[in-house]
Design a protein around this motif. Structure first.
Motif, PDB file in Angstrom:
ATOM      1  N   SER A   8      47.899  61.950  27.121  1.00 52.91           N
ATOM      2  CA  SER A   8      46.871  62.053  28.177  1.00 52.91           C
ATOM      3  C   SER A   8      46.859  60.948  29.002  1.00 52.91           C
ATOM      4  CB  SER A   8      45.375  62.049  27.334  1.00 52.91           C
ATOM      5  OG  SER A   8      44.452  62.661  28.264  1.00 52.91           O
ATOM      6  N   ASP A   9      46.452  61.035  30.178  1.00 53.16           N
ATOM      7  CA  ASP A   9      46.237  59.987  31.179  1.00 53.16           C
ATOM      8  C   ASP A   9      47.589  59.390  31.292  1.00 53.16           C
ATOM      9  OD1 ASP A   9      43.005  59.712  31.563  1.00 53.16           O
ATOM     10  OD2 ASP A   9      43.708  60.500  29.558  1.00 53.16           O
ATOM     11  N   THR A  10      48.649  60.046  31.770  1.00 55.52           N
ATOM     12  CA  THR A  10      50.071  59.374  32.011  1.00 55.52           C
ATOM     13  C   THR A  10      49.729  58.551  33.326  1.00 55.52           C
ATOM     14  OG1 THR A  10      50.681  61.588  33.028  1.00 55.52           O
ATOM     15  CG2 THR A  10      51.216  61.164  30.665  1.00 55.52           C
ATOM     16  N   HIS A  11      48.909  58.936  34.191  1.00 56.46           N
ATOM     17  CA  HIS A  11      48.594  58.118  35.569  1.00 56.46           C
ATOM     18  C   HIS A  11      49.938  57.545  36.079  1.00 56.46           C
ATOM     19  CE1 HIS A  11      44.342  57.587  35.227  1.00 56.46           C
ATOM     20  NE2 HIS A  11      44.298  57.602  34.049  1.00 56.46           N
ATOM     21  N   LEU A  12      50.952  58.555  36.220  1.00 57.56           N
ATOM     22  CA  LEU A  12      52.034  58.455  37.236  1.00 57.56           C
ATOM     23  C   LEU A  12      51.775  58.179  38.636  1.00 57.56           C
ATOM     24  CD1 LEU A  12      54.568  60.999  35.665  1.00 57.56           C
ATOM     25  CD2 LEU A  12      54.068  58.627  34.902  1.00 57.56           C
ATOM     26  N   GLY A  51      45.333  65.620  31.150  1.00 54.16           N
ATOM     27  CA  GLY A  51      44.739  65.273  32.438  1.00 54.16           C
ATOM     28  C   GLY A  51      44.909  63.799  32.683  1.00 54.16           C
ATOM     29  N   ASP A  52      44.505  63.464  34.250  1.00 51.92           N
ATOM     30  CA  ASP A  52      45.053  62.273  34.428  1.00 51.92           C
ATOM     31  C   ASP A  52      46.491  62.107  34.542  1.00 51.92           C
ATOM     32  OD1 ASP A  52      42.377  61.862  35.719  1.00 51.92           O
ATOM     33  OD2 ASP A  52      42.143  59.730  34.583  1.00 51.92           O
ATOM     34  N   LEU A  53      46.929  63.016  34.923  1.00 53.21           N
ATOM     35  CA  LEU A  53      48.455  63.123  34.909  1.00 53.21           C
ATOM     36  C   LEU A  53      49.034  62.131  35.937  1.00 53.21           C
ATOM     37  CD1 LEU A  53      49.230  66.712  33.580  1.00 53.21           C
ATOM     38  CD2 LEU A  53      48.603  64.595  32.202  1.00 53.21           C
ATOM     39  N   ILE A 193      39.237  58.522  28.073  1.00 50.53           N
ATOM     40  CA  ILE A 193      38.607  57.367  27.748  1.00 50.53           C
ATOM     41  C   ILE A 193      39.767  56.357  27.190  1.00 50.53           C
ATOM     42  CG2 ILE A 193      36.616  58.373  26.801  1.00 50.53           C
ATOM     43  CD1 ILE A 193      37.787  58.492  23.834  1.00 50.53           C
ATOM     44  N   HIS A 194      40.852  56.714  27.173  1.00 51.41           N
ATOM     45  CA  HIS A 194      42.117  55.957  26.943  1.00 51.41           C
ATOM     46  C   HIS A 194      41.964  55.135  25.758  1.00 51.41           C
ATOM     47  CE1 HIS A 194      43.840  55.518  31.329  1.00 51.41           C
ATOM     48  NE2 HIS A 194      43.014  56.744  31.140  1.00 51.41           N
ATOM     49  N   GLN A 195      41.772  55.778  24.787  1.00 51.46           N
ATOM     50  CA  GLN A 195      41.439  55.298  23.237  1.00 51.46           C
ATOM     51  C   GLN A 195      41.286  56.217  22.224  1.00 51.46           C
ATOM     52  OE1 GLN A 195      36.763  53.671  22.993  1.00 51.46           O
ATOM     53  NE2 GLN A 195      37.520  53.833  25.119  1.00 51.46           N
TER      54      GLN A 195
HETATM   55 FE   LIG Z   1      42.652  58.198  32.713  1.00 50.39          FE
END
Ligand SMILES: [Fe+2]
Length: 260
Positions: A8-12, A51-53, A193-195
């Motif tokens: 999740s949340d790879t934020h590239l 999500g938040d890829l 939530i990054h946790q």
């Molecule tokens: Fe995120």
């Protein structure tokens, strides 16, 4: 037994490199997690990207996401969800060009898996549309004999961080009104939530996932970055409707001390 791996949340970013000063490089971090998956895990029945890829929606970020998947886990089945940082249509096009689905559903053995969209354009908080709630209800109604697990970007309950809970899922009550009509729903996976997070609501396990990039500090009043390693979640779906799940950490770069 079916096995799902969640990242999740790879934020590239639009370009490779840190998305903020002092952050590790999102691309390097994702590559490290995918290499660890290849090394440590057998091919799952689904690699679910919750999500938040992208950090800012840009076709180049999604191109590199697909290149990294191709390079490390080429033969793994992939399903995606959009987060608040993504552009739903851009992400759908990128995934479908590579043969993957966005907000997809599938039956795996005794289990029904459903991806639910909670991202709303221009909003950090999540909201599931009426159409999406109806789709979820209809899919669950169409498979009364299957156990079900859903995945969604936003956390479906407050997680105990005031700043994060303000940008969680705004209509969780409506979601649970649907889920409560279907007693075979067993788990709800989410990112945002990054946790690592684990809770139970009735018969449903609520499972949050670390980011592949930067982690947020649990229980914090205001935005706070945690100096612990990235990770992924493994979920095993047993034929009797039970679930076993754990988060695995992947040593990599940490954010600068100034963030902690
Ligand atoms: Fe995120």
């Amino acid at each position: 037994m079916q096995r799902i791996i969640q990242i999740s949340d790879t934020h590239l970013g639009a370009e490779p490199g840190p998305i903020r000063p002092g952050y590790p490089d999102s691309d390097d971090q994702l590559a490290r997690v995918l290499a660890a998956l290849r090394r440590e895990q057998a091919r799952p029945d689904l690699l679910w990207l919750t999500g938040d890829l992208a950090e800012t929606p840009d076709p180049r970020a999604y191109d590199r996401l697909l290149q990294l998947l191709q390079a490390h886990v080429e033969d793994w089945p992939v399903g995606g969800l959009a987060g608040n940082h993504d552009d739903w249509a851009l992400l759908r096009d990128a995934l479908s060009d590579a043969g993957h689905t966005l907000d997809g559903h599938q039956v795996l053995g005794e289990w029904l898996l459903i991806g639910v969209n909670s991202a709303q354009p221009g909003q950090a908080a999540g909201q599931i549309s009426q159409a999406e709630l109806e789709r979820l209800d209809q899919l669950l109604s169409a498979h009364p004999g299957h156990w079900a697990v859903i995945a969604i970007h936003h956390p479906v309950v407050p997680v105990g961080s005031a700043w994060m809970d303000r940008i969680g899922l705004q209509n969780g009550t409506e979601l649970f009104a649907v889920l409560d009509r279907h007693p075979r729903v067993r788990a709800c996976l989410f990112g945002h939530i990054h946790q690592d997070f684990r809770a139970q609501r009735g018969g449903i396990e609520l499972l949050g996932c670390p980011s592949t990039c930067v982690q947020f500090t649990p229980g914090s009043q205001d935005f706070a970055v945690d100096r612990i390693h990235a990770g992924y979640r493994v979920i095993e779906l047993h034929p009797d409707g039970t679930i076993t799940s754990q988060v695995e950490r992947v040593p990599g770069a940490l954010p600068a001390e100034s963030w902690a």
